[in-house]
Every structure is written in structure tokens, then in C-alpha cells.
Design a protein around this motif. Structure first.
Motif, PDB file in Angstrom:
ATOM      1  N   MET A 190       0.829  -1.206   0.000  1.00 42.63           N
ATOM      2  CA  MET A 190       0.000   0.000   0.000  1.00 42.63           C
ATOM      3  C   MET A 190       0.863   1.256   0.000  1.00 42.63           C
ATOM      4  SD  MET A 190      -3.057  -0.991  -0.310  1.00 42.63           S
ATOM      5  CE  MET A 190      -4.036   0.458   0.062  1.00 42.63           C
ATOM      6  N   GLN A 246       1.703   2.328  -3.430  1.00 38.47           N
ATOM      7  CA  GLN A 246       0.625   3.056  -4.094  1.00 38.47           C
ATOM      8  C   GLN A 246       0.555   4.497  -3.603  1.00 38.47           C
ATOM      9  OE1 GLN A 246       0.306   1.317  -6.549  1.00 38.47           O
ATOM     10  NE2 GLN A 246      -1.801   0.565  -6.602  1.00 38.47           N
ATOM     11  N   LYS A 274       3.278   6.449  -5.154  1.00 35.00           N
ATOM     12  CA  LYS A 274       2.978   6.703  -6.565  1.00 35.00           C
ATOM     13  C   LYS A 274       2.081   7.925  -6.712  1.00 35.00           C
ATOM     14  CE  LYS A 274       0.929   4.466 -10.637  1.00 35.00           C
ATOM     15  NZ  LYS A 274       0.269   3.223 -11.141  1.00 35.00           N
ATOM     16  N   LEU A 275       1.067   8.031  -5.856  1.00 33.67           N
ATOM     17  CA  LEU A 275       0.191   9.204  -5.893  1.00 33.67           C
ATOM     18  C   LEU A 275       0.969  10.476  -5.548  1.00 33.67           C
ATOM     19  CD1 LEU A 275      -3.153   7.991  -4.247  1.00 33.67           C
ATOM     20  CD2 LEU A 275      -2.339   7.724  -6.589  1.00 33.67           C
ATOM     21  N   PHE A 315      -6.124   9.508   0.086  1.00 30.24           N
ATOM     22  CA  PHE A 315      -5.750   8.095  -0.048  1.00 30.24           C
ATOM     23  C   PHE A 315      -6.787   7.207   0.645  1.00 30.24           C
ATOM     24  CE2 PHE A 315      -3.184   4.297   0.959  1.00 30.24           C
ATOM     25  CZ  PHE A 315      -2.677   4.022  -0.311  1.00 30.24           C
ATOM     26  N   VAL A 374      -8.910   4.262  -1.219  1.00 32.11           N
ATOM     27  CA  VAL A 374      -8.833   2.877  -0.768  1.00 32.11           C
ATOM     28  C   VAL A 374     -10.224   2.359  -0.448  1.00 32.11           C
ATOM     29  CG1 VAL A 374      -8.018   1.359   1.074  1.00 32.11           C
ATOM     30  CG2 VAL A 374      -6.458   3.027   0.058  1.00 32.11           C
ATOM     31  N   VAL A 397      -8.004   2.450  -5.302  1.00 35.52           N
ATOM     32  CA  VAL A 397      -6.595   2.141  -5.058  1.00 35.52           C
ATOM     33  C   VAL A 397      -6.543   0.833  -4.289  1.00 35.52           C
ATOM     34  CG1 VAL A 397      -4.528   2.779  -3.775  1.00 35.52           C
ATOM     35  CG2 VAL A 397      -5.748   4.516  -5.069  1.00 35.52           C
ATOM     36  N   GLN A 398      -5.750  -0.090  -4.769  1.00 38.26           N
ATOM     37  CA  GLN A 398      -5.579  -1.379  -4.101  1.00 38.26           C
ATOM     38  C   GLN A 398      -4.094  -1.664  -3.932  1.00 38.26           C
ATOM     39  OE1 GLN A 398      -7.711  -4.193  -6.523  1.00 38.26           O
ATOM     40  NE2 GLN A 398      -9.719  -3.413  -5.910  1.00 38.26           N
ATOM     41  N   ALA A 399      -3.789  -2.557  -3.023  1.00 38.50           N
ATOM     42  CA  ALA A 399      -2.395  -2.892  -2.776  1.00 38.50           C
ATOM     43  C   ALA A 399      -1.704  -3.293  -4.070  1.00 38.50           C
ATOM     44  CB  ALA A 399      -2.306  -4.035  -1.762  1.00 38.50           C
ATOM     45  N   SER A 400      -0.511  -2.771  -4.252  1.00 37.84           N
ATOM     46  CA  SER A 400       0.241  -3.051  -5.468  1.00 37.84           C
ATOM     47  C   SER A 400       0.575  -4.547  -5.562  1.00 37.84           C
ATOM     48  CB  SER A 400       1.542  -2.237  -5.483  1.00 37.84           C
ATOM     49  OG  SER A 400       2.322  -2.583  -6.609  1.00 37.84           O
TER      50      SER A 400
END
Length: 431
Positions: free
Chosen positions: A19, A22, A25-26, A334, A338, A343-346
Motif C-alpha cells: 500500500m 501506491q 505513486k500518488l 488516499f 482505498v 486504489v488497491q495494494a500493489s
């Protein structure tokens, strides 16, 4: 023996590596958008003098700061505190480094801040804010208010955010109305009531205004005003119909019209409305104010907000340093994403490759192989220890896309197999 509680404190975000990837990344996407609009990056200290933080901010903010107390101090003697936002430290920074800066100073800060408010769903005590500000010297065109809004909306747009709405107003409008109604002496209390109006029933807002002794007619005028929201031309016409001629109110109309008109040009496709309910609670805002909401998730409040401040640096210098800024509340955003499963765990492995020496005799060569791979831009982990090969491979399969085993055979041949875990294909490489 009693074990210590290892859960994070209430209101503090803590993520798994998948997470966190992610989240990072944002954050990078936002930083890139700010950079592309010409904002320079700085960092200010996490700890500031309490007198700096509270010079302009008041109300709820003063009750929410975390003071830093030395072992020989009491809370009332503490003269240091954790910053609660980036704007106040920026004012101090600008004064301190004024001779080294080019004005208008376009600046971005992306870091943690702290507020001791009640932790709840979507609201945190420790949180990332991603700020952009423009600070002028002596003057700053209102057009920069629109540029800040457009920059922030561009940053939000690169993220997996559902449709959002930017709500814009100008504090001069309500201030000018109160002047017209001879209620300036109650301005601070009225602004506070309006700022909380969206969180309570309409009847509660009316009652709070009545308790201030405004009179029934004035309560109706104020509640009618704060219920106004819609497209630019419609609201500008309604504001003019009030007939208030004082300078403050007229300036508010002109600035709101200019800012909304420019945002329509600078950020086409963005849903931007005039909304008189927006006044922003922090005392340092003086003109344009805005908040951004995701209509599908209104319970999370504003994910991006800000405004104009003319006098924030007045406590630190006699020079005029007007500014305008805004912030994306990344931690809150975030949480929204979620929960909405946007957004989900990479699923991507965090490391490109693991290099596994079979024994301590191959460690030197394993590190040489790792360095060669790193020169190609890969992230590489050398797996050490005396665990069995099966255990090392299991570890590698969890954290890396590829793996190479370096043993006696590899040393003799000068070659090794680079296994791709996903495809199962081996690539022969030179040591």
C-alpha cells in the motif's frame, strides 16, 4: 512479562509495503504536476517556535497544536510545537530568505503535518499535505488565485479520483455584507458559525446566528447568502442584486468573477462553482477561498482547499508579502480512494531481482553480479544468511520479479541463470 502495545497511535497512518508503494505513486504524481506548473520545492522544519505558528492562526488551531516539551518544561512553558500546516512556516521562510528569492515566489511543499484533533474516519492527526503557494512582494495579481486552483485540479486529475467539484468563494463578500448590516463587531463569530454550517442542520445554524443577537431579518439575509451556489454568471448576478455598494463587497464580486472566469480557461473540463458557504476556518485568509469535494464521498470532507492571504507575514516583517495557496490532503484522499477500491495494494514486486549466494564463498561474486544489474537501473537485493536455498528462493519469489543463484558451478562457468518468476523463463547471463 507484559508486552508493549505495537499498534500505531490513533489518527496515524501506517501502511504495508504494497500500500505504501501506491501512496508513494500518488505523491509522485502530484509532485510532478506541481513541477510542470513551475513550482519550486522546499522543506521547512517540522518543529517551529510556538509564537511563529500561532502569530496569526487562532480559534480551533490553537487548541490542536502539538507542543514539544523538554524534560525540564511544563506545557505552558513550551516554546516549540509541531507545524499544523505549511502556510504559516512558509511565511516565516519567505521573510528569512527574502533576499535569495525571486518574486513572485512559486513554491511547493510536500510533507507531514500534525493536528491534535479528534481522529475519525478519513481524518488524521498526522497527515501528508501537498501544497502550492505563490507569494508576491508588495502586490500579487488575483490571476494567481486562479493559477493555484488550476494547478491543484491538474494534480488531482492525474490521480484515480472520481468526479470532483471545486467550490470557490471570497471572504470579502461575507465581510462586506456584515459591514452593510453594521455587524462587523460580530464578524469573527459569524464566520465561525458559517464555517461549521455544512456540518449541522440548517436550524442549528439559524439558532446560532440568532443567539448572537443579529435580529430575525439579518439572520434571513445571511442564511440566504450562504445558500447561494451555482455557475459563475448566475451567482455573480445574484450577488449584484443585493445592492451593497461598500468597497469590500464590490471587490469580492470582482475577484470572484475574475478567478472563476480564469479557471474556466486554465482548467477546461473542471467542475468549478461559486459557493458562498465556503469561508475557510483559518483566520489568515482574506480573499479567495476554495474547497474541493468528491460528491460520491462527501462524508470525507474537502480533499483540497486553500485561499488568499494578504497579511500572513505581517507578524514577521513590515514588508507586504501577499500570497495565495492551496493543499491536497493526500492522507485523507488516499483513505477515500482505498475505501472506494480505486486504489488497491500493489501486486507488483517491490524489487527487480534477488541474487542468492549459496555460501559465504560466493558472496563477493554475488555482490558483483548485483552491482552489474544495478548499473542497468534495477533494484537488487543480495540474500544473505545460512538458510536453505528453498527458503531463500521462497523469500525471493515474494519480493522480487527475478532471481539468480550464484554457486560453485556459476563461478566455474562464469555464467548464471536469471529466473523470471512469472514466466519461469531463464536468461543466461555473464558473471
Amino acid at each position: 512479562m507484559k508486552k508493549i502495545n505495537t499498534s500505531p497511535l490513533s489518527g496515524m497512518q501506517e501502511l504495508t509495503p504494497a500500500m505504501q508503494a501506491q501512496f508513494d505513486k500518488l505523491k509522485s504524481g502530484i509532485a510532478q504536476a506541481f513541477w510542470m506548473h513551475g513550482f519550486q520545492h522546499i522543506e521547512t522544519p517540522l518543529i517551529e517556535r510556538t509564537e511563529v505558528l500561532l502569530a496569526k492562526a487562532g480559534g480551533d488551531t490553537e487548541k490542536q497544536i502539538y507542543k514539544v516539551i523538554k524534560t525540564d518544561e511544563t506545557a505552558d512553558k513550551a516554546n516549540q510545537a509541531l507545524r499544523f500546516d505549511h502556510t504559516v512556516p512558509l511565511a516565516r521562510y519567505t521573510v528569512e530568505h527574502m533576499n535569495d528569492l525571486a518574486f513572485p515566489f512559486k513554491v511547493t511543499q510536500i510533507a507531514r503535518n500534525f493536528r491534535g484533533e479528534r481522529a475519525q474516519r478519513g481524518r488524521f492527526r498526522e497527515f501528508y499535505q501537498c501544497d502550492v503557494d505563490v507569494v508576491g512582494r508588495e502586490n500579487l495579481p488575483v490571476a494567481y488565485d486562479a493559477e493555484v486552483i488550476a494547478t491543484l485540479t491538474d494534480a488531482i486529475r492525474v490521480l484515480p479520483v472520481p468526479e470532483f467539484v471545486v467550490r470557490v468563494s471570497n471572504r470579502k463578500l461575507l465581510g462586506g455584507m456584515l459591514e452593510e448590516l453594521n455587524l462587523e463587531h460580530l464578524a469573527e463569530k459569524i464566520f465561525s458559525v458559517v464555517d461549521h454550517a455544512e456540518k449541522v442542520p440548517k436550524e442549528k445554524t439559524e439558532m446560532s446566528l440568532e443567539e448572537l443577537g443579529l435580529g430575525a431579518e439579518n439572520v434571513v439575509k445571511i442564511t440566504t447568502f450562504i445558500e447561494m451556489r451555482g455557475e459563475r454568471l448566475e451567482i455573480i448576478d445574484k450577488l449584484r442584486s443585493f445592492g451593497f455598494e461598500n468597497e469590500n463587497f464590490q471587490a469580492g464580486i470582482a475577484e470572484l468573477d475574475e478567478v472563476l472566469g480564469l479557471v474556466e480557461v486554465l482548467s477546461p473540463g473542471t467542475k468549478v462553482i461559486a459557493d458562498m458557504l465556503i469561508v475557510r476556518g483559518l483566520d489568515y485568509y482574506t480573499g479567495t477561498v476554495f474547497e474541493t469535494v468528491v460528491p460520491q464521498y462527501r462524508e470525507f470532507g474537502s480533499i483540497c482547499s486553500g485561499g488568499r492571504y494578504e497579511n500572513l507575514a505581517g507578524y514577521y516583517t513590515e514588508q507586504s508579502l501577499p500570497g495565495v495557496g492551496g493543499s491536497i490532503g493526500l492522507t485523507r484522499l488516499f483513505a477515500v480512494l482505498v475505501e472506494a477500491e480505486l486504489v488497491q495494494a500493489s501486486k507488483q514486486k517491490p524489487i527487480d531481482a534477488c541474487v542468492i549466494p549459496l555460501s559465504e564463498h560466493e558472496i563477493a561474486e554475488a555482490n558483483r553480479v548485483a552491482d552489474n544489474l544495478r548499473k542497468t537501473g534495477w533494484s537488487v537485493d543480495v540474500v544473505l544468511g545460512d538458510n536453505k536455498l528453498s527458503a531463500k528462493l521462497k523469500y525471493a519469489s515474494r519480493v522480487a520479479r527475478k532471481a539468480a543463484v550464484i554457486g560453485d558451478d556459476e563461478l566455474k562457468s562464469g555464467k548464471y541463470k536469471l529466473r523470471d518468476f512469472e514466466s519461469g523463463v531463464d536468461a543466461i547471463q555473464q558473471i
